[in-house]
Every structure is written in structure tokens, then in C-alpha cells.
Design a protein around this motif. Structure first.
Motif, mmCIF file in Angstrom:
data_model
loop_
_atom_site.group_PDB
_atom_site.id
_atom_site.type_symbol
_atom_site.label_atom_id
_atom_site.label_comp_id
_atom_site.label_asym_id
_atom_site.label_seq_id
_atom_site.Cartn_x
_atom_site.Cartn_y
_atom_site.Cartn_z
ATOM 1 N N VAL A 51 0.820 -1.211 0.000
ATOM 2 C CA VAL A 51 0.000 0.000 0.000
ATOM 3 C C VAL A 51 0.857 1.266 0.000
ATOM 4 O O VAL A 51 0.498 2.258 -0.635
ATOM 5 C CB VAL A 51 -1.012 0.008 1.170
ATOM 6 C CG1 VAL A 51 -0.300 0.132 2.523
ATOM 7 C CG2 VAL A 51 -2.026 1.130 0.994
ATOM 8 N N SER A 52 1.987 1.233 0.666
ATOM 9 C CA SER A 52 2.871 2.407 0.671
ATOM 10 C C SER A 52 3.409 2.692 -0.725
ATOM 11 O O SER A 52 3.495 3.848 -1.143
ATOM 12 C CB SER A 52 4.032 2.200 1.644
ATOM 13 O OG SER A 52 3.555 2.079 2.961
ATOM 14 N N ASP A 53 3.757 1.637 -1.451
ATOM 15 C CA ASP A 53 4.226 1.801 -2.823
ATOM 16 C C ASP A 53 3.105 2.301 -3.725
ATOM 17 O O ASP A 53 3.337 3.144 -4.595
ATOM 18 C CB ASP A 53 4.781 0.487 -3.378
ATOM 19 C CG ASP A 53 6.143 0.130 -2.806
ATOM 20 O OD1 ASP A 53 6.788 1.011 -2.193
ATOM 21 O OD2 ASP A 53 6.565 -1.026 -2.982
ATOM 22 N N ALA A 54 1.894 1.790 -3.523
ATOM 23 C CA ALA A 54 0.755 2.241 -4.328
ATOM 24 C C ALA A 54 0.498 3.731 -4.117
ATOM 25 O O ALA A 54 0.282 4.479 -5.072
ATOM 26 C CB ALA A 54 -0.494 1.432 -3.986
ATOM 27 N N GLU A 55 0.557 4.161 -2.869
ATOM 28 C CA GLU A 55 0.334 5.574 -2.565
ATOM 29 C C GLU A 55 1.446 6.443 -3.150
ATOM 30 O O GLU A 55 1.184 7.490 -3.733
ATOM 31 C CB GLU A 55 0.243 5.770 -1.057
ATOM 32 C CG GLU A 55 -0.117 7.174 -0.652
ATOM 33 C CD GLU A 55 -0.324 7.312 0.840
ATOM 34 O OE1 GLU A 55 -0.917 8.321 1.232
ATOM 35 O OE2 GLU A 55 0.113 6.437 1.607
ATOM 36 N N ALA A 56 2.679 5.997 -3.017
ATOM 37 C CA ALA A 56 3.809 6.759 -3.547
ATOM 38 C C ALA A 56 3.762 6.825 -5.074
ATOM 39 O O ALA A 56 4.035 7.875 -5.674
ATOM 40 C CB ALA A 56 5.125 6.140 -3.074
ATOM 41 N N PHE A 57 3.389 5.722 -5.718
ATOM 42 C CA PHE A 57 3.271 5.678 -7.171
ATOM 43 C C PHE A 57 2.204 6.677 -7.630
ATOM 44 O O PHE A 57 2.406 7.446 -8.563
ATOM 45 C CB PHE A 57 2.940 4.255 -7.615
ATOM 46 C CG PHE A 57 2.924 4.024 -9.103
ATOM 47 C CD1 PHE A 57 3.659 4.799 -9.981
ATOM 48 C CD2 PHE A 57 2.183 2.980 -9.636
ATOM 49 C CE1 PHE A 57 3.647 4.556 -11.358
ATOM 50 C CE2 PHE A 57 2.152 2.727 -11.003
ATOM 51 C CZ PHE A 57 2.888 3.526 -11.854
ATOM 52 N N GLN A 58 1.070 6.667 -6.950
ATOM 53 C CA GLN A 58 0.000 7.606 -7.270
ATOM 54 C C GLN A 58 0.490 9.049 -7.158
ATOM 55 O O GLN A 58 0.248 9.871 -8.039
ATOM 56 C CB GLN A 58 -1.184 7.388 -6.339
ATOM 57 C CG GLN A 58 -2.269 8.425 -6.523
ATOM 58 C CD GLN A 58 -3.093 8.652 -5.283
ATOM 59 O OE1 GLN A 58 -2.946 7.989 -4.281
ATOM 60 N NE2 GLN A 58 -3.965 9.627 -5.349
ATOM 61 N N GLU A 59 1.178 9.363 -6.078
ATOM 62 C CA GLU A 59 1.680 10.720 -5.867
ATOM 63 C C GLU A 59 2.698 11.107 -6.932
ATOM 64 O O GLU A 59 2.683 12.241 -7.431
ATOM 65 C CB GLU A 59 2.278 10.848 -4.466
ATOM 66 C CG GLU A 59 1.219 10.793 -3.375
ATOM 67 C CD GLU A 59 1.809 10.721 -1.979
ATOM 68 O OE1 GLU A 59 3.058 10.693 -1.837
ATOM 69 O OE2 GLU A 59 1.022 10.681 -1.032
ATOM 70 N N ASP A 60 3.585 10.184 -7.284
ATOM 71 C CA ASP A 60 4.581 10.470 -8.322
ATOM 72 C C ASP A 60 3.912 10.749 -9.671
ATOM 73 O O ASP A 60 4.310 11.651 -10.396
ATOM 74 C CB ASP A 60 5.577 9.319 -8.463
ATOM 75 C CG ASP A 60 6.613 9.287 -7.353
ATOM 76 O OD1 ASP A 60 6.717 10.278 -6.593
ATOM 77 O OD2 ASP A 60 7.323 8.274 -7.251
ATOM 78 N N CYS A 61 2.890 9.976 -9.995
ATOM 79 C CA CYS A 61 2.180 10.173 -11.267
ATOM 80 C C CYS A 61 1.487 11.533 -11.300
ATOM 81 O O CYS A 61 1.452 12.193 -12.343
ATOM 82 C CB CYS A 61 1.153 9.075 -11.481
ATOM 83 S SG CYS A 61 1.882 7.463 -11.785
ATOM 84 N N ALA A 62 0.935 11.938 -10.178
ATOM 85 C CA ALA A 62 0.212 13.208 -10.112
ATOM 86 C C ALA A 62 1.138 14.409 -10.309
ATOM 87 O O ALA A 62 0.665 15.511 -10.594
ATOM 88 C CB ALA A 62 -0.536 13.320 -8.790
ATOM 89 N N ASN A 63 2.444 14.199 -10.177
ATOM 90 C CA ASN A 63 3.400 15.292 -10.384
ATOM 91 C C ASN A 63 3.546 15.668 -11.854
ATOM 92 O O ASN A 63 4.054 16.732 -12.173
ATOM 93 C CB ASN A 63 4.778 14.926 -9.814
ATOM 94 C CG ASN A 63 4.780 14.937 -8.303
ATOM 95 O OD1 ASN A 63 4.059 15.691 -7.673
ATOM 96 N ND2 ASN A 63 5.596 14.085 -7.721
ATOM 97 N N PHE A 64 3.116 14.786 -12.750
ATOM 98 C CA PHE A 64 3.179 15.081 -14.176
ATOM 99 C C PHE A 64 1.921 15.844 -14.575
ATOM 100 O O PHE A 64 0.805 15.371 -14.336
ATOM 101 C CB PHE A 64 3.277 13.802 -15.011
ATOM 102 C CG PHE A 64 4.514 12.992 -14.771
ATOM 103 C CD1 PHE A 64 5.771 13.555 -14.937
ATOM 104 C CD2 PHE A 64 4.434 11.669 -14.396
ATOM 105 C CE1 PHE A 64 6.918 12.819 -14.733
ATOM 106 C CE2 PHE A 64 5.575 10.912 -14.185
ATOM 107 C CZ PHE A 64 6.817 11.491 -14.355
ATOM 108 N N ASP A 65 2.098 17.002 -15.182
ATOM 109 C CA ASP A 65 0.974 17.803 -15.640
ATOM 110 C C ASP A 65 0.160 17.006 -16.656
ATOM 111 O O ASP A 65 0.707 16.475 -17.615
ATOM 112 C CB ASP A 65 1.495 19.101 -16.264
ATOM 113 C CG ASP A 65 0.393 20.073 -16.585
ATOM 114 O OD1 ASP A 65 -0.564 20.170 -15.799
ATOM 115 O OD2 ASP A 65 0.484 20.739 -17.636
ATOM 116 N N GLY A 66 -1.138 16.882 -16.428
ATOM 117 C CA GLY A 66 -1.997 16.133 -17.341
ATOM 118 C C GLY A 66 -2.250 14.703 -16.929
ATOM 119 O O GLY A 66 -3.000 13.991 -17.580
ATOM 120 N N PHE A 67 -1.622 14.246 -15.837
ATOM 121 C CA PHE A 67 -1.841 12.894 -15.318
ATOM 122 C C PHE A 67 -2.733 12.964 -14.078
ATOM 123 O O PHE A 67 -2.577 13.853 -13.241
ATOM 124 C CB PHE A 67 -0.517 12.254 -14.880
ATOM 125 C CG PHE A 67 0.283 11.643 -15.996
ATOM 126 C CD1 PHE A 67 0.521 10.278 -16.048
ATOM 127 C CD2 PHE A 67 0.831 12.439 -16.998
ATOM 128 C CE1 PHE A 67 1.277 9.719 -17.066
ATOM 129 C CE2 PHE A 67 1.595 11.885 -18.017
ATOM 130 C CZ PHE A 67 1.815 10.525 -18.046
#
Length: 74
Positions: A51-67
């Protein structure tokens, strides 16, 4: 098990595909679905164990404009 759902515009994919793929590899998630829509939008889902990796992955993706990303339990 967790499912990370990612949606991005065609333009965002063109700009950030290489960086996104590097991040996806970092989390060692399994790509369980990927679809390119007629307008260029991409919809992807990854299976992540921790779950920690899932949350971190989600946050990293949200850093890209348009994702946009979220995650849910499988």
C-alpha cells in the motif's frame, strides 16, 4: 494487493512517457490494463503489492501535468 489507476491526456503522454515508464519500473508494478482512447487519452492500471508503494506511485504520477491517478484495494 492494490490497483493504481492512471489517466493522462495524449499531450501529457507525449511529454512525460519516458519519465513515467521509469517511475512505473521503480515500483515494480504489473501493468494489468492499458488503453489508448480515440482522442489520445491513455488509461492504465497497475497492480502493486504494498500500500505504501501504491500511494507513492499515485503521488509520483500526479506530479506530471496532465496525469490523474488514484488507487484502490484489489
Amino acid at each position: 494487493m492494490w490497483r493504481v489507476n492512471i489517466t493522462c491526456s495524449g499531450d501529457a503522454w507525449k511529454r512525460y512517457a519516458i519519465e513515467f515508464k521509469a517511475i512505473a519500473e521503480k515500483y515494480q508494478g504489473e501493468l494489468i490494463s492499458s488503453k489508448k482512447m480515440p482522442d489520445g487519452t491513455r488509461i492504465m492500471a497497475y497492480k502493486i503489492e504494498d500500500v505504501s508503494d501504491a500511494e507513492a506511485f499515485q503521488e509520483d504520477c500526479a506530479n506530471f501535468d496532465g496525469f490523474v491517478a488514484d488507487f484502490e484495494s484489489l
